[in-house]
Design a protein around this motif. Structure first.
Motif, short mmCIF file in Angstrom:
data_model
loop_
_atom_site.label_atom_id
_atom_site.label_comp_id
_atom_site.label_asym_id
_atom_site.label_seq_id
_atom_site.Cartn_x
_atom_site.Cartn_y
_atom_site.Cartn_z
N ALA A 156 60.37 22.18 55.89
CA ALA A 156 59.08 22.03 56.56
C ALA A 156 58.61 23.33 57.20
O ALA A 156 57.42 23.66 57.16
N GLU A 157 59.53 24.08 57.78
CA GLU A 157 59.13 25.30 58.48
C GLU A 157 58.56 26.34 57.50
O GLU A 157 57.68 27.12 57.87
N GLN A 184 55.05 25.13 56.65
CA GLN A 184 54.19 25.42 57.80
C GLN A 184 53.84 26.90 57.85
O GLN A 184 52.70 27.28 58.14
N ALA A 196 51.11 27.55 55.42
CA ALA A 196 49.82 27.11 55.95
C ALA A 196 49.29 28.10 56.98
O ALA A 196 48.10 28.44 56.98
N ASP A 197 50.16 28.55 57.87
CA ASP A 197 49.74 29.50 58.90
C ASP A 197 49.25 30.80 58.28
O ASP A 197 48.24 31.38 58.70
N HIS A 228 55.99 17.29 52.96
CA HIS A 228 55.64 18.40 53.87
C HIS A 228 54.24 18.91 53.56
O HIS A 228 53.42 19.13 54.48
N ARG A 246 51.51 16.25 54.65
CA ARG A 246 51.38 16.12 56.11
C ARG A 246 50.74 17.37 56.72
O ARG A 246 49.77 17.28 57.48
N ILE A 247 51.26 18.52 56.37
CA ILE A 247 50.81 19.77 57.00
C ILE A 247 49.39 20.11 56.59
O ILE A 247 48.53 20.42 57.44
N ASN A 267 46.42 17.55 57.77
CA ASN A 267 46.04 17.79 59.16
C ASN A 267 45.28 19.10 59.31
O ASN A 267 44.30 19.18 60.07
#
Length: 299
Positions: A67-68, A71, A74-75, A120, A123-124, A127
């Motif tokens: 997940a990290e 994320q 995405a960042d 992952h 969800r990420i 949102n």
């Protein structure tokens, strides 16, 4: 989603197969591209090819099991491009063999990529898209999750893969219903390819050390050989499937099939359930494949 030019697409498994073809079409349509993969050399090659075509590209190593890392992807996409409009949760691996011979590592690897990677990503990025929509009244988004015809059928000696892809179909159908329930400006589709030459049958080349497999059993070797032959002999190309996928996004079409002719097998499977029949013979039309598999299991 009707407008692609200057929109941002995130693609996992982007260095080869469907992912690479999604990127090539996105580039042609004038999209900004965020590419993720676990194979650095192939990722670098794809990035260079797209930049040569004039595309703006961000490429990152990303193991979607974690997940990290999703994320972080995405960042990075938001930092570079300021929004995300289209997401292809496409990274996938294949594995076969009799279901009781699959090890814990087999399950952790295949479910980690094929299912948890989609969990992952869904969800990420869902949102994140809602946040993007708050600052853009004209926002349009779409999520495409790559499943498989194996998400609608249950061929023998493919248990781990079947389980992962059935879950992706269920997840994506639920996502579609949830988005409609809240009238979100985000669409969803599930891609269910059949045998398409993409390299997925050789996905063990990138199997991480933390989920390394044991010496393959006879059933795993047999499943590998049949998968290699079926995938490599596929007549529908990854490019054709990618083009069909972009059309489905524009048409707000949920189910995307590379081989619509194979849906008769799905219909028969559904009828087995409705009529409470025992599961039918998956090799009724191709008994030679059953005999080939049985022969290899005896070797």
């Amino acid at each position: 989603m009707q407008v692609f030019k200057d929109r941002v697409a995130v693609i996992t498994g982007a260095a080869s197969g469907f992912g690479r073809e999604f990127a090539l079409i996105g580039s042609r349509l004038g999209m900004k591209l965020v590419l993720a993969d676990v194979q650095q050399d192939a990722l670098d090659k794809t990035k260079a090819e797209l930049e040569h075509q004039g595309a703006q590209v961000l490429a990152m190593l990303c193991d979607v099991r974690h997940a990290e890392q999703v994320q972080a992807l995405a960042d990075a996409a938001m930092k570079r491009f300021g929004a995300v409009h289209l997401v292809f949760n496409n990274a996938g691996v294949g594995s076969g063999g009799l279901i009781w011979e699959n090890t814990q590592s087999d399950w952790e690897w295949v479910l980690g990529v094929n299912l948890w990677g989609v969990i992952h990503g869904t969800r990420i990025f869902t949102n994140l898209m809602f946040e993007c929509a708050k600052s853009d009244p004209q926002f349009e988004g779409h999520i495409v999750n790559t499943a498989s015809m194996a998400g609608l059928l249950n061929a023998p000696a493919m248990g781990v893969y079947n389980v992962s892809k059935h879950a992706v179909v269920s997840l994506t159908e639920t996502l579609y219903q949830d988005l409609n329930l809240v009238e979100a400006p985000i669409g969803a589709s599930v891609l269910c390819p059949y045998f398409v030459p993409t390299g997925i049958s050789q996905s063990h080349r990138n199997r991480p050390d933390d989920v390394k497999g044991d010496v393959p059993t006879s059933s795993q070797r047999a499943a590998q050989a049949i998968s290699d032959k079926a995938v490599s002999s596929g007549k529908v190309t990854a490019q054709e499937v990618a083009e069909k996928t972009f059309k489905a996004i524009s048409d707000k079409q949920f189910y995307i099939f590379s081989h619509p002719g194979a849906l008769g097998n799905v219909q028969e499977h559904m009828e087995d359930i409705i009529l409470q029949r025992n599961p039918g013979d998956p090799y009724k039309a191709t008994p030679h494949i059953r005999e080939m598999l049985r022969a290899k299991l005896k070797m």
